[in-house]
Design a protein around this motif. Structure first.
Motif, PDB file in Angstrom:
ATOM      1  N   GLN A  75      16.926 106.540   7.197  1.00  0.00           N
ATOM      2  CA  GLN A  75      16.947 107.879   7.789  1.00  0.00           C
ATOM      3  C   GLN A  75      15.575 108.245   8.348  1.00  0.00           C
ATOM      4  O   GLN A  75      14.557 107.986   7.723  1.00  0.00           O
ATOM      5  CB  GLN A  75      17.368 108.898   6.730  1.00  0.00           C
ATOM      6  N   THR A  76      15.552 108.861   9.520  1.00  0.00           N
ATOM      7  CA  THR A  76      14.315 109.341  10.111  1.00  0.00           C
ATOM      8  C   THR A  76      14.037 110.735   9.560  1.00  0.00           C
ATOM      9  O   THR A  76      14.910 111.593   9.556  1.00  0.00           O
ATOM     10  CB  THR A  76      14.425 109.403  11.645  1.00  0.00           C
ATOM     11  N   VAL A  77      12.809 110.943   9.065  1.00  0.00           N
ATOM     12  CA  VAL A  77      12.428 112.228   8.495  1.00  0.00           C
ATOM     13  C   VAL A  77      11.131 112.718   9.134  1.00  0.00           C
ATOM     14  O   VAL A  77      10.346 111.922   9.643  1.00  0.00           O
ATOM     15  CB  VAL A  77      12.252 112.146   6.962  1.00  0.00           C
ATOM     16  N   LYS A  78      10.927 114.012   9.086  1.00  0.00           N
ATOM     17  CA  LYS A  78       9.689 114.620   9.559  1.00  0.00           C
ATOM     18  C   LYS A  78       8.872 115.032   8.344  1.00  0.00           C
ATOM     19  O   LYS A  78       9.410 115.212   7.260  1.00  0.00           O
ATOM     20  CB  LYS A  78       9.995 115.834  10.430  1.00  0.00           C
ATOM     21  N   ASP A 100       5.751 112.046   9.297  1.00  0.00           N
ATOM     22  CA  ASP A 100       6.940 111.646  10.053  1.00  0.00           C
ATOM     23  C   ASP A 100       7.154 110.144   9.871  1.00  0.00           C
ATOM     24  O   ASP A 100       6.192 109.384   9.783  1.00  0.00           O
ATOM     25  CB  ASP A 100       6.759 111.945  11.544  1.00  0.00           C
ATOM     26  N   GLY A 101       8.398 109.716   9.832  1.00  0.00           N
ATOM     27  CA  GLY A 101       8.670 108.289   9.703  1.00  0.00           C
ATOM     28  C   GLY A 101      10.107 108.014   9.330  1.00  0.00           C
ATOM     29  O   GLY A 101      10.974 108.886   9.432  1.00  0.00           O
ATOM     30  N   THR A 102      10.342 106.791   8.892  1.00  0.00           N
ATOM     31  CA  THR A 102      11.670 106.342   8.490  1.00  0.00           C
ATOM     32  C   THR A 102      11.632 105.959   7.021  1.00  0.00           C
ATOM     33  O   THR A 102      10.693 105.292   6.570  1.00  0.00           O
ATOM     34  CB  THR A 102      12.090 105.106   9.321  1.00  0.00           C
ATOM     35  N   MET A 123       8.157 104.793   2.861  1.00  0.00           N
ATOM     36  CA  MET A 123       8.421 105.121   4.266  1.00  0.00           C
ATOM     37  C   MET A 123       7.614 104.204   5.170  1.00  0.00           C
ATOM     38  O   MET A 123       6.607 103.655   4.776  1.00  0.00           O
ATOM     39  CB  MET A 123       7.987 106.568   4.560  1.00  0.00           C
ATOM     40  N   ASN A 124       8.074 104.080   6.384  1.00  0.00           N
ATOM     41  CA  ASN A 124       7.326 103.374   7.429  1.00  0.00           C
ATOM     42  C   ASN A 124       6.850 104.392   8.436  1.00  0.00           C
ATOM     43  O   ASN A 124       7.426 105.412   8.639  1.00  0.00           O
ATOM     44  CB  ASN A 124       8.195 102.340   8.136  1.00  0.00           C
TER      45      ASN A 124
END
Length: 124
Positions: A75-78, A100-102, A123-124
């Protein structure tokens, strides 16, 4: 023997303590320390695979229980988005994305107990 007066909730108690000359309290403290060390070792082992999954670790800021996993792997998150909700001292504490990242991995399960500093996700 030494006698002491101890007051608990407004009630005075007379307590007599025998002095033996040997110190048993410090012997108990080192016995507790090795028990804590094995707990730390599995956490380090669990954190090692997570480090390869994502470059950024999302860690617990308090000891508690994982109440809910909000984000999912991929999931992409901010920055500031909820990833996990912890329950500590009867309070719900959101653990948010630091940037921000995935989400690369979720390293805990709902209902799991966590300690301060444990890796919850990467996260990445």
């Amino acid at each position: 023997m030494k006698s002491y007066t101890i007051t608990v909730n407004g009630t005075a108690y007379e307590v007599t303590v025998e002095e033996t000359g040997s110190v048993s309290a410090p012997a108990a403290a080192p016995a507790a320390a090795p028990k804590a060390a094995p707990k730390a070792a599995p956490k380090a082992a669990a954190a090692a695979p997570a480090a390869g999954a994502g470059a950024v670790k999302v860690t617990a800021s308090v000891p508690g229980k994982v109440l809910k996993i909000v984000a999912s792997t991929g999931q992409t998150v901010k920055a500031g988005d909820n990833i996990v909700i912890l329950e500590s001292m009867k309070m719900e504490i959101p653990v948010v994305a630091p940037q921000d990242g995935t989400v690369a991995s979720i390293d805990v399960a709902e209902g799991a107990s966590v300690e301060n500093g444990d890796t919850l996700a990467t996260m990445n």
